[in-house]
Design an enzyme around this catalytic site. Structure first.
Site, PDB file in Angstrom:
ATOM      1  N   PRO A  11      93.525  65.887  73.952  1.00 29.21           N
ATOM      2  CA  PRO A  11      94.767  66.329  74.592  1.00 29.21           C
ATOM      3  C   PRO A  11      96.040  66.016  73.804  1.00 29.21           C
ATOM      4  CG  PRO A  11      93.343  65.320  76.204  1.00 29.21           C
ATOM      5  CD  PRO A  11      92.660  65.149  74.873  1.00 29.21           C
ATOM      6  N   ASN A  12      96.906  67.001  73.793  1.00 26.37           N
ATOM      7  CA  ASN A  12      98.267  66.925  73.240  1.00 26.37           C
ATOM      8  C   ASN A  12      98.333  66.908  71.719  1.00 26.37           C
ATOM      9  OD1 ASN A  12      99.676  66.882  75.782  1.00 26.37           O
ATOM     10  ND2 ASN A  12      98.889  64.813  76.056  1.00 26.37           N
ATOM     11  N   ARG A  19     106.756  67.003  67.790  1.00 28.89           N
ATOM     12  CA  ARG A  19     107.400  65.919  68.541  1.00 28.89           C
ATOM     13  C   ARG A  19     106.874  64.584  68.049  1.00 28.89           C
ATOM     14  NH1 ARG A  19     106.029  69.393  72.933  1.00 28.89           N
ATOM     15  NH2 ARG A  19     107.796  70.744  73.296  1.00 28.89           N
ATOM     16  N   TYR A  24     103.393  59.910  65.024  1.00 25.06           N
ATOM     17  CA  TYR A  24     102.214  60.693  64.645  1.00 25.06           C
ATOM     18  C   TYR A  24     102.357  61.469  63.334  1.00 25.06           C
ATOM     19  CZ  TYR A  24     100.869  59.586  69.426  1.00 25.06           C
ATOM     20  OH  TYR A  24     100.548  58.926  70.581  1.00 25.06           O
ATOM     21  N   ASN A  75      89.057  62.610  67.298  1.00 24.57           N
ATOM     22  CA  ASN A  75      90.246  61.934  67.800  1.00 24.57           C
ATOM     23  C   ASN A  75      90.403  62.430  69.234  1.00 24.57           C
ATOM     24  OD1 ASN A  75      92.700  60.917  68.532  1.00 24.57           O
ATOM     25  ND2 ASN A  75      93.820  61.673  66.744  1.00 24.57           N
ATOM     26  N   ALA A  78      94.376  60.599  74.248  1.00 23.99           N
ATOM     27  CA  ALA A  78      94.443  59.627  75.342  1.00 23.99           C
ATOM     28  C   ALA A  78      93.099  59.468  76.057  1.00 23.99           C
ATOM     29  CB  ALA A  78      95.525  60.040  76.335  1.00 23.99           C
ATOM     30  N   GLU A  99      85.262  57.893  64.560  1.00 20.47           N
ATOM     31  CA  GLU A  99      86.436  57.962  65.434  1.00 20.47           C
ATOM     32  C   GLU A  99      87.698  57.825  64.575  1.00 20.47           C
ATOM     33  OE1 GLU A  99      86.396  54.728  68.210  1.00 20.47           O
ATOM     34  OE2 GLU A  99      88.265  55.344  69.188  1.00 20.47           O
ATOM     35  N   HIS A 101      92.107  57.790  64.612  1.00 22.79           N
ATOM     36  CA  HIS A 101      93.407  57.806  65.287  1.00 22.79           C
ATOM     37  C   HIS A 101      94.507  57.832  64.241  1.00 22.79           C
ATOM     38  CE1 HIS A 101      91.587  57.174  69.125  1.00 22.79           C
ATOM     39  NE2 HIS A 101      90.829  56.238  68.584  1.00 22.79           N
ATOM     40  N   ARG A 108      99.832  49.066  69.337  1.00 21.64           N
ATOM     41  CA  ARG A 108     100.572  49.754  70.395  1.00 21.64           C
ATOM     42  C   ARG A 108     100.312  49.083  71.755  1.00 21.64           C
ATOM     43  NH1 ARG A 108     100.005  56.032  69.814  1.00 21.64           N
ATOM     44  NH2 ARG A 108     101.855  55.877  71.146  1.00 21.64           N
TER      45      ARG A 108
HETATM   46  O1  CA2 Z   1      96.920  57.752  67.354  1.00 17.53           O
HETATM   47  C1  CA2 Z   1      96.190  58.652  67.794  1.00 17.53           C
HETATM   48  O2  CA2 Z   1      95.658  59.498  67.085  1.00 17.53           O
HETATM   49  C2  CA2 Z   1      95.972  58.757  69.312  1.00 17.53           C
HETATM   50  O3  CA2 Z   1      94.631  59.163  69.540  1.00 17.53           O
HETATM   51  C3  CA2 Z   1      96.938  59.814  69.797  1.00 17.53           C
HETATM   52  C4  CA2 Z   1      96.953  59.967  71.313  1.00 17.53           C
HETATM   53  C5  CA2 Z   1      97.148  58.611  71.981  1.00 17.53           C
HETATM   54  O4  CA2 Z   1      97.056  58.746  73.384  1.00 17.53           O
HETATM   55  C6  CA2 Z   1      96.119  57.599  71.505  1.00 17.53           C
HETATM   56  O5  CA2 Z   1      96.392  56.362  72.132  1.00 17.53           O
HETATM   57  C7  CA2 Z   1      96.200  57.426  70.008  1.00 17.53           C
HETATM   58  C8  CA2 Z   1      98.092  60.897  71.759  1.00 17.53           C
HETATM   59  C9  CA2 Z   1      98.041  62.252  71.142  1.00 17.53           C
HETATM   60  C10 CA2 Z   1      99.303  62.964  71.515  1.00 17.53           C
HETATM   61  O6  CA2 Z   1      99.820  63.584  70.350  1.00 17.53           O
HETATM   62  C11 CA2 Z   1     101.114  63.954  70.338  1.00 17.53           C
HETATM   63  C12 CA2 Z   1     101.579  64.520  69.180  1.00 17.53           C
HETATM   64  C13 CA2 Z   1     102.884  64.896  69.080  1.00 17.53           C
HETATM   65  C14 CA2 Z   1     103.741  64.749  70.151  1.00 17.53           C
HETATM   66  C15 CA2 Z   1     103.283  64.194  71.310  1.00 17.53           C
HETATM   67  C16 CA2 Z   1     101.967  63.813  71.409  1.00 17.53           C
END
Ligand code: CA2
Length: 144
Positions: A11-12, A19, A24, A75, A78, A99, A101, A108
């Site tokens: 997701p996301n 963003r 990221y 990846n 969340a 895996e 990230h 974090r």
């Molecule tokens: O660090 C990572 O790759 C995560 O898997 C990213 C997830 C986060 O919930 C994990 O704790 C760590 C979030 C992905 C959301 O990606 C976004 C990218 C750009 C803007 C907003 C969100």
């Protein structure tokens, strides 16, 4: 036959590059896909790169990975911190999994320190940004 790696993004992650670049990075998911395809082809591997915001779709993809894929790079976004269903699917298929990230989840919030993916993975690459996906190809190439 060319060995194929299934790359799953949760997701996301479709928002990458648009963003929160401070957390990221500035690369889009499509940039990462291109870099992975190029790196994999140098090693004689192919990559099937996917993203979903839907947990059940990711579970279905993992179940399908048993036929036709030599490894999984995931990846789970969340869902990493919540999804027993994804962990169970990975354990069920018994396909070598790495895996990834982008951010260092251990630097974090506390709730990001636990991963349901890790018990089903060979290992985790966390905190190296987009390069982490490329490091995962090297790790997989060594195993398959
Ligand atoms: O660090 C990572 O790759 C995560 O898997 C990213 C997830 C986060 O919930 C994990 O704790 C760590 C979030 C992905 C959301 O990606 C976004 C990218 C750009 C803007 C907003 C969100």
């Amino acid at each position: 036959m060319t060995k194929s790696i299934l790359v799953i993004n949760g997701p996301n992650l479709n928002l990458l590059g648009t963003r929160e670049p401070g957390i990221y990075g500035e690369e889009t998911l499509s940039d990462i896909e291109q870099r992975m395809i190029e790196k994999a082809s140098l090693l004689g591997l192919s990559v099937d790169f996917r993203q979903s915001n839907i947990e059940g779709e990711i579970v279905n993809w993992i179940q399908e990975a048993q036929d036709g894929f030599s490894a999984i790079i995931i990846n789970a976004g969340a869902l990493t911190h919540t999804s027993v269903a994804i962990m169970d699917a990975l354990l069920a298929v018994n396909t070598p999994t790495v895996e990834v990230h982008l951010s260092n989840i251990f630097k974090r919030e506390e709730f990001r320190h636990h991963s349901y993916i890790t018990p089903a993975a060979i290992g985790m690459i966390t905190g190296f940004g987009a390069i982490g996906y490329l490091l995962a190809i090297d790790a997989i190439n060594d195993v398959i």
